[in-house]
Each structure stands twice: as structure tokens, then as C-alpha cells.
Design a protein around this motif. Sequence first.
Motif, mmCIF file in Angstrom:
data_model
loop_
_atom_site.group_PDB
_atom_site.id
_atom_site.type_symbol
_atom_site.label_atom_id
_atom_site.label_comp_id
_atom_site.label_asym_id
_atom_site.label_seq_id
_atom_site.Cartn_x
_atom_site.Cartn_y
_atom_site.Cartn_z
ATOM 1 N N ALA A 128 0.929 -1.224 -0.011
ATOM 2 C CA ALA A 128 -0.091 0.107 0.100
ATOM 3 C C ALA A 128 0.813 1.200 -0.057
ATOM 4 C CB ALA A 128 -1.107 0.143 1.176
ATOM 5 N N ALA A 129 2.192 1.256 0.794
ATOM 6 C CA ALA A 129 2.844 2.399 0.831
ATOM 7 C C ALA A 129 3.439 2.871 -0.452
ATOM 8 C CB ALA A 129 3.985 2.386 1.957
ATOM 9 N N THR A 130 3.950 1.629 -1.098
ATOM 10 C CA THR A 130 4.489 1.674 -2.531
ATOM 11 C C THR A 130 3.636 2.399 -3.555
ATOM 12 O OG1 THR A 130 5.894 -0.079 -1.989
ATOM 13 C CG2 THR A 130 5.678 0.537 -4.279
ATOM 14 N N VAL A 131 2.349 1.783 -3.475
ATOM 15 C CA VAL A 131 1.049 2.193 -4.376
ATOM 16 C C VAL A 131 0.879 3.894 -4.260
ATOM 17 C CG1 VAL A 131 -1.146 1.837 -5.154
ATOM 18 C CG2 VAL A 131 0.390 -0.145 -5.017
ATOM 19 N N SER A 132 0.684 4.104 -3.077
ATOM 20 C CA SER A 132 0.314 5.305 -2.612
ATOM 21 C C SER A 132 1.234 6.489 -2.994
ATOM 22 C CB SER A 132 -0.059 5.578 -1.148
ATOM 23 O OG SER A 132 0.738 5.216 -0.288
ATOM 24 N N ARG A 133 2.621 6.157 -3.012
ATOM 25 C CA ARG A 133 3.608 7.157 -3.062
ATOM 26 C C ARG A 133 3.674 7.266 -4.654
ATOM 27 N NH1 ARG A 133 8.479 4.497 -1.067
ATOM 28 N NH2 ARG A 133 7.080 3.134 -0.030
ATOM 29 N N ARG A 134 3.165 6.378 -5.498
ATOM 30 C CA ARG A 134 3.348 6.899 -7.045
ATOM 31 C C ARG A 134 1.713 7.073 -7.453
ATOM 32 N NH1 ARG A 134 6.950 3.416 -5.247
ATOM 33 N NH2 ARG A 134 8.972 3.455 -5.953
ATOM 34 N N PRO A 135 1.674 8.222 -7.899
ATOM 35 C CA PRO A 135 0.046 8.781 -8.260
ATOM 36 C C PRO A 135 -0.262 7.926 -9.383
ATOM 37 C CG PRO A 135 1.579 10.826 -8.160
ATOM 38 C CD PRO A 135 2.401 9.379 -7.989
ATOM 39 N N TRP A 136 0.635 7.561 -10.551
ATOM 40 C CA TRP A 136 0.082 6.582 -11.665
ATOM 41 C C TRP A 136 -0.348 5.050 -11.233
ATOM 42 C CZ3 TRP A 136 2.572 2.193 -13.415
ATOM 43 C CH2 TRP A 136 3.564 1.885 -12.771
ATOM 44 N N LEU A 137 0.323 4.567 -10.437
ATOM 45 C CA LEU A 137 0.020 3.344 -9.815
ATOM 46 C C LEU A 137 -1.354 3.409 -8.864
ATOM 47 C CD1 LEU A 137 3.177 1.593 -8.190
ATOM 48 C CD2 LEU A 137 1.489 0.658 -9.989
ATOM 49 N N LYS A 138 -1.537 4.857 -8.203
ATOM 50 C CA LYS A 138 -2.788 4.744 -7.317
ATOM 51 C C LYS A 138 -3.895 4.832 -8.292
ATOM 52 C CE LYS A 138 -4.335 7.303 -3.402
ATOM 53 N NZ LYS A 138 -4.064 8.348 -2.527
ATOM 54 N N LYS A 139 -3.720 5.637 -9.238
ATOM 55 C CA LYS A 139 -4.815 5.844 -10.464
ATOM 56 C C LYS A 139 -5.161 4.513 -10.766
ATOM 57 C CE LYS A 139 -6.039 8.729 -14.185
ATOM 58 N NZ LYS A 139 -5.888 9.891 -15.065
ATOM 59 N N LEU A 140 -4.130 3.755 -11.105
ATOM 60 C CA LEU A 140 -4.331 2.109 -11.727
ATOM 61 C C LEU A 140 -5.124 1.238 -10.621
ATOM 62 C CD1 LEU A 140 -3.780 0.365 -14.342
ATOM 63 C CD2 LEU A 140 -1.895 -0.186 -13.129
ATOM 64 N N PHE A 141 -4.613 1.509 -9.740
ATOM 65 C CA PHE A 141 -5.224 0.394 -8.623
ATOM 66 C C PHE A 141 -6.413 0.790 -7.718
ATOM 67 C CE2 PHE A 141 -0.974 -1.542 -8.904
ATOM 68 C CZ PHE A 141 -1.242 -2.846 -8.986
ATOM 69 N N THR A 142 -6.744 2.128 -7.904
ATOM 70 C CA THR A 142 -7.974 2.550 -7.120
ATOM 71 C C THR A 142 -9.494 1.814 -7.437
ATOM 72 O OG1 THR A 142 -7.120 4.612 -6.827
ATOM 73 C CG2 THR A 142 -9.329 4.453 -6.395
#
Length: 127
Positions: free
Chosen positions: A7-21
Motif C-alpha cells: 500500500a505504501a509503495t502504491v500510494s507514493r506513485r500517483p500513476w499506480l494509485k490511479k491504476l489500482f483505485t
Amino acid sequence: MSAPSLAATVSRRPWLKKLFTPLANWYVNAAGYRQLGLRADDLLPEENDVVQLALKRLPPKEAYDRVFRMRRAFQCSMSHTLLPKEEWTKDEEDTPYLSQIIQQIEAEMKEREDLEAMVVTRRKAAQ
């Protein structure tokens, strides 16, 4: 101990967060625990010693609310029904309340382990 999380890795990268949300939202809705009025931390297995200790450290109000949610979900499960939509756990209500205590206990246990494993050596007297 608690499971590792990305979760910390994903939330630090906006493009990953947008992909996984969208995937994360779908998964939470598919899990169905919110439709029974539960929160995510209610699903943690209680058989672990760390979780048992964390449950003992809960404030009385939070402990009562947890037992109420569990009993209500059990009753719904036994009757094969879901709660009315207005009683479902909302996104903003599904906040961690037990995970923070578990992390604190794990840090205390690690510190205790480190202190117990410490080797103390005496300095030789200066001559």
C-alpha cells in the motif's frame, strides 16, 4: 505478525494509485463485509497473540462497537440476509482501529527482542 503490504509503495506513485483505485474499490465491494456492517479490521483473525493483546488495549467504546458489529454480522449471516443499505459501512467509516495498535505492539516486541539479545561487554580499565 501482520502481513506485508504494498500500500505504501502504491500510494507514493500517483500513476499506480490511479491504476489500482478502481480495482481496490471493486474488491472491497465484492468482499461484502461492508454490507454486513463490518469494518476491515473486524476481519483480522483473533487467534494471534498480538491481535489478542491489541483487543485488550482497545478503548471500552471501541471494543463494545466491535462486538456489536460482529454479533450483528453473525445474525445476518445466520438468517442469510444483508443489512438495509443505509446501515452498510460507508467508505469514510471503514478506518483502521486495530491495525495501528497491532503495529505498535509488534514494534514493542521487536524492541524487547533487541534488548534481550543485546550483549554487554565491559571495557578494560585504563592503565
